[in-house]
Enzyme design. Structure first.
Site, PDB file in Angstrom:
ATOM      1  N   CYS A   2      74.265  86.678  23.380  1.00  0.00           N
ATOM      2  CA  CYS A   2      75.404  86.708  22.485  1.00  0.00           C
ATOM      3  C   CYS A   2      76.544  85.941  23.137  1.00  0.00           C
ATOM      4  O   CYS A   2      76.388  85.383  24.219  1.00  0.00           O
ATOM      5  CB  CYS A   2      75.841  88.154  22.214  1.00  0.00           C
ATOM      6  SG  CYS A   2      74.512  89.206  21.559  1.00  0.00           S
ATOM      7  N   ARG A  55      77.026  87.981  17.677  1.00  0.00           N
ATOM      8  CA  ARG A  55      75.778  88.669  18.022  1.00  0.00           C
ATOM      9  C   ARG A  55      74.550  87.868  17.623  1.00  0.00           C
ATOM     10  O   ARG A  55      74.453  87.373  16.499  1.00  0.00           O
ATOM     11  CB  ARG A  55      75.725  90.040  17.337  1.00  0.00           C
ATOM     12  CG  ARG A  55      74.483  90.850  17.734  1.00  0.00           C
ATOM     13  CD  ARG A  55      74.364  92.133  16.937  1.00  0.00           C
ATOM     14  NE  ARG A  55      73.230  92.934  17.386  1.00  0.00           N
ATOM     15  CZ  ARG A  55      72.649  93.894  16.666  1.00  0.00           C
ATOM     16  NH1 ARG A  55      73.105  94.189  15.469  1.00  0.00           N
ATOM     17  NH2 ARG A  55      71.617  94.561  17.153  1.00  0.00           N
ATOM     18  N   ILE A  59      67.428  93.470  19.692  1.00  0.00           N
ATOM     19  CA  ILE A  59      66.972  94.859  19.795  1.00  0.00           C
ATOM     20  C   ILE A  59      67.841  95.720  18.879  1.00  0.00           C
ATOM     21  O   ILE A  59      69.066  95.540  18.827  1.00  0.00           O
ATOM     22  CB  ILE A  59      67.055  95.359  21.254  1.00  0.00           C
ATOM     23  CG1 ILE A  59      66.018  94.625  22.121  1.00  0.00           C
ATOM     24  CG2 ILE A  59      66.846  96.866  21.344  1.00  0.00           C
ATOM     25  CD1 ILE A  59      66.096  94.954  23.584  1.00  0.00           C
ATOM     26  N   GLY A  85      73.406  89.568  26.781  1.00  0.00           N
ATOM     27  CA  GLY A  85      72.216  89.702  27.623  1.00  0.00           C
ATOM     28  C   GLY A  85      71.274  90.777  27.122  1.00  0.00           C
ATOM     29  O   GLY A  85      71.327  91.193  25.964  1.00  0.00           O
ATOM     30  N   GLU A  86      70.421  91.228  28.016  1.00  0.00           N
ATOM     31  CA  GLU A  86      69.460  92.288  27.703  1.00  0.00           C
ATOM     32  C   GLU A  86      69.274  93.167  28.938  1.00  0.00           C
ATOM     33  O   GLU A  86      69.216  92.663  30.064  1.00  0.00           O
ATOM     34  CB  GLU A  86      68.089  91.707  27.312  1.00  0.00           C
ATOM     35  CG  GLU A  86      68.098  90.738  26.143  1.00  0.00           C
ATOM     36  CD  GLU A  86      68.366  91.387  24.798  1.00  0.00           C
ATOM     37  OE1 GLU A  86      68.393  92.641  24.736  1.00  0.00           O
ATOM     38  OE2 GLU A  86      68.557  90.652  23.827  1.00  0.00           O
ATOM     39  N   ASP A 110      70.394  98.727  23.758  1.00  0.00           N
ATOM     40  CA  ASP A 110      70.646  98.783  25.197  1.00  0.00           C
ATOM     41  C   ASP A 110      72.131  98.800  25.543  1.00  0.00           C
ATOM     42  O   ASP A 110      72.502  99.131  26.660  1.00  0.00           O
ATOM     43  CB  ASP A 110      69.956  97.618  25.915  1.00  0.00           C
ATOM     44  CG  ASP A 110      70.261  96.265  25.300  1.00  0.00           C
ATOM     45  OD1 ASP A 110      70.861  96.208  24.220  1.00  0.00           O
ATOM     46  OD2 ASP A 110      69.873  95.244  25.898  1.00  0.00           O
TER      47      ASP A 110
END
Length: 652
Positions: A2, A55, A59, A85-86, A110
């Site tokens: 993002c 965004r 997820i 990120g993730e 997350d």
């Protein structure tokens, strides 16, 4: 993946953010719509903080909107998060926080795991996050913005601070926009000539510098606390360290256990990197790293799609090898072939996306294959980081070839170097004698050096002898005293080449196409295993990444296992002698307004010598040409890229 932007203003300078301040953040956030075309968002506390966000939903697509609010039951709106990120272990973190503290979550994403972890563990939460991230978290109680970046610098974070406030974000162009529109921030946007010289030597701008004096990068493995009216307080929470293990010891069974450990941690990392609510693909070159990742990913998605790119010019393509690899592992494969005309036409757009110049021609084919991949998937896995962690660069074998020099007294080594000076350039053995006379600290800058000192003086009108590569490398060498030479070189590259070139082009070129790139090798657990490898399990006289190759024997096709590293071979040496790229280069030099920073006459000489075959100046030319293009776009405004923004579907 993002794009985030956060502004903290000094209430002493102006009591409330005016609508123009909120508009400035919203407008600047729109400049990085490519990082998150699915959903924009802005939040303000009506006092001193504005957060902006774009965004790319991967997820919990229907929920996990940002800016994200979270808090404990007694203060449900305490925190507001914008996060790029993730976090791959978010499921495990959420379960641990529920079990230990009774934490409650309103989404399945997350982002809430980050905020809850920070609430209960403070900054120590960063050491528990397994993923890639850059985030800004506003605490309404403490009136503090907490910003953090992942251990290896996979995701970017820029910071600009002045007497009127601080702005942080994913892309530098957005910070420049905010600082120009909100002049009371007082940020110095002048060109940093020291950073220009560092760029010309290294081919990238080293962290924490940028080419603007008042804008810096939050370094990898660091966090910052920002309060209104104060300077950001930066703390390093992670420093990668390689164990000082000179040679392997033990039985054959001990060695096999080491290889099994590598295999197991990679399998686990890839499994966690496959977590997504959208389709995941993989980049696939002709090398061992991307092939290993793709092969492991196939175990979780038998319908995996892989992607590679090449050029029309013969000898500058790994397409055939990649196709054979895809066949061997059973993946569906997509190829993009790039012409010289396409290459040249895309350069202005690519440099606009970069924000800072990076003189690595491989980022151009990466841009094209990312654009092709985005037609099919929303996430790709890739093999970045394996060389730095497991000893994959050929230059890491240099200490073996220079070993005899270690037995010579220092004065004798210096004399040998002086003896080599009058020898003709290109003469066999001259480079060996010269490099053997130098210490590791003197000769190794990292994986790139474009110009000799004499050439640098010619091309930089304002050359300063006191602005040298050791500004960047000396503190890093100080951290690695007592390590073996390969580990010291790896340490240098983790802080320079990896985060200055490899990860910048990976992030910028995939995000330019709204594509999320994940790098399973750059995982804390994988690093923990790699960091314990002895010297001779990384480099031998015959090969690189020795232990990794042994570990991957059952996974990677035989035709790839011991193939030499090529990366993305790009034919700029040939194209700068004739055709569209030469025409573009000549026009760039003729029209450039960067003559106060780059000697245009010196560049013309380099171009003429290269065009006529007198010397191969391709990498030096590419370095200065990309800087000129950057200057034309961001300083002169004489080049306006045509930014194409395909409206991809929200979910693939």
């Amino acid at each position: 993946m993002c794009g985030l932007l956060a502004l903290v203003t000094d209430p002493g300078a102006e009591s409330l953010p005016s609508p123009s301040t909120v508009d400035a953040v919203s407008g600047a956030t729109a400049l990085m719509r490519h990082r998150g075309p699915d959903e924009p968002g802005t939040w303000s506390d009506d006092a001193q903080v504005v957060l902006g966000f774009n965004r790319l939903s991967i997820i919990d697509i229907a929920h996990s909107h940002q800016p994200l609010r979270w808090g404990p039951p007694e203060a449900p709106d305490r925190y507001v998060l914008v996060f790029n990120g993730e976090i791959y272990n978010y499921l495990e973190l959420r379960e641990a926080l529920r079990g230990e503290y009774g934490a409650e979550f309103a989404t399945d994403g997350d982002g809430e795991a980050i905020v809850a972890a920070y609430h209960h563990w403070g900054a120590d939460a960063l050491t528990k996050l397994r993923g890639m991230f850059a985030f800004a978290l506003w605490d309404n109680v403490e009136q503090e913005l907490f910003c953090a970046r992942d251990p290896f610098g996979i995701k970017p974070m820029f910071m600009a601070s002045g007497p009127g406030g601080t702005v942080v974000g994913s892309e530098k162009k957005c910070l420049v926009e905010v600082c120009e529109k909100i002049g009371r921030l007082g940020v110095d946007l002048g060109i940093d000539e020291r950073a220009v010289q560092h760029y010309t030597v290294l081919q990238y701008v080293p962290e924490p510098e940028t080419l603007h004096r008042g804008i810096r990068r939050l370094e990898s493995g660091s966090y910052a606390r920002i309060r209104a009216g104060g300077e950001p307080q930066v703390t390093r929470y992670f420093t990668p360290r390689f164990a000082a293990v000179p040679v392997a010891s033990g039985s054959r069974d001990d060695a096999q256990r080491r290889y099994d450990e590598i295999t197991a941690v990679l399998e686990d990392s890839v499994a966690k990197h496959m977590r997504a609510d959208v389709t995941v693909g993989a980049f696939l070159s002709g090398g061992i790293d991307s092939t290993a990742i793709a092969a492991l990913a196939m175990r979780h998605n038998p319908r995996l799609i892989t992607f590679t790119t090449g050029f029309e010019r013969e000898g500058f393509s790994e397409v055939d090898v990649a196709v054979a690899s895809a066949e061997a592992i059973g993946a569906r494969h997509v190829t993009k072939v790039v012409s010289q005309a396409e290459f040249v036409a895309a350069l202005p757009e690519i440099v606009w996306y970069l924000d800072e110049p990076v003189a690595d021609p491989a980022l151009v084919p990466l841009y094209f294959i990312a654009r092709e991949a985005r037609k099919h998937v929303k996430v790709v896995l890739s093999g970045e980081g394996a060389d730095e962690l497991f000893g994959g660069y050929t230059i890491y074998r240099e200490p073996l070839s220079l070993k005899p020099f270690d037995f010579l007294p220092r004065g004798v080594r210096r004399s040998v170097g002086k003896m080599a000076t009058p020898l003709p350039d290109g003469m066999r053995g001259k480079s060996l004698l010269h490099r053997g006379s130098l210490t590791l600290e003197e000769r190794y800058y990292g994986n790139a050096r474009s110009f000799s000192d004499a050439q640098l003086r010619a091309v930089l009108p304002r050359f300063r002898a006191d602005w040298v590569h050791t500004d960047v490398t000396a503190p890093l060498y100080a951290q690695s005293q007592g390590w073996d030479p390969v580990a010291r070189m790896q340490h240098i590259d983790l802080f320079t080449w990896l985060r200055g070139d490899i990860l910048v082009k990976a992030d910028k070129m995939t995000m330019a196409n709204s594509l999320e790139l994940r790098v399973p090798f750059l995982d804390p657990e994988v690093f923990a295993v790699a960091s314990r490898l002895p010297y001779d399990q990384k480099i031998t006289r015959a090969t690189t990444k020795y232990a990794l190759r042994r570990a991957l024997e059952p996974i990677v096709p035989a035709h790839v296992l011991n193939r030499p590293k090529l990366g993305f071979p790009v034919p700029i040496r040939h194209w700068l002698r004739s055709g569209e790229l030469l025409d573009w280069a000549q026009a760039m030099v003729t029209s450039s307004g960067a003559g106060d920073l780059i000697s245009l006459s010196a560049v013309r000489t380099l171009l003429d010598e290269h065009r006529t075959g007198v010397s191969d100046h391709s990498r030096r030319l590419w370095t200065v040409l990309i800087f000129m293009l950057w200057h034309a776009i961001f300083v002169e405004g004489s080049v306006t890229p045509q930014i194409s923004r395909p409206d991809y579907p929200v979910q693939l």
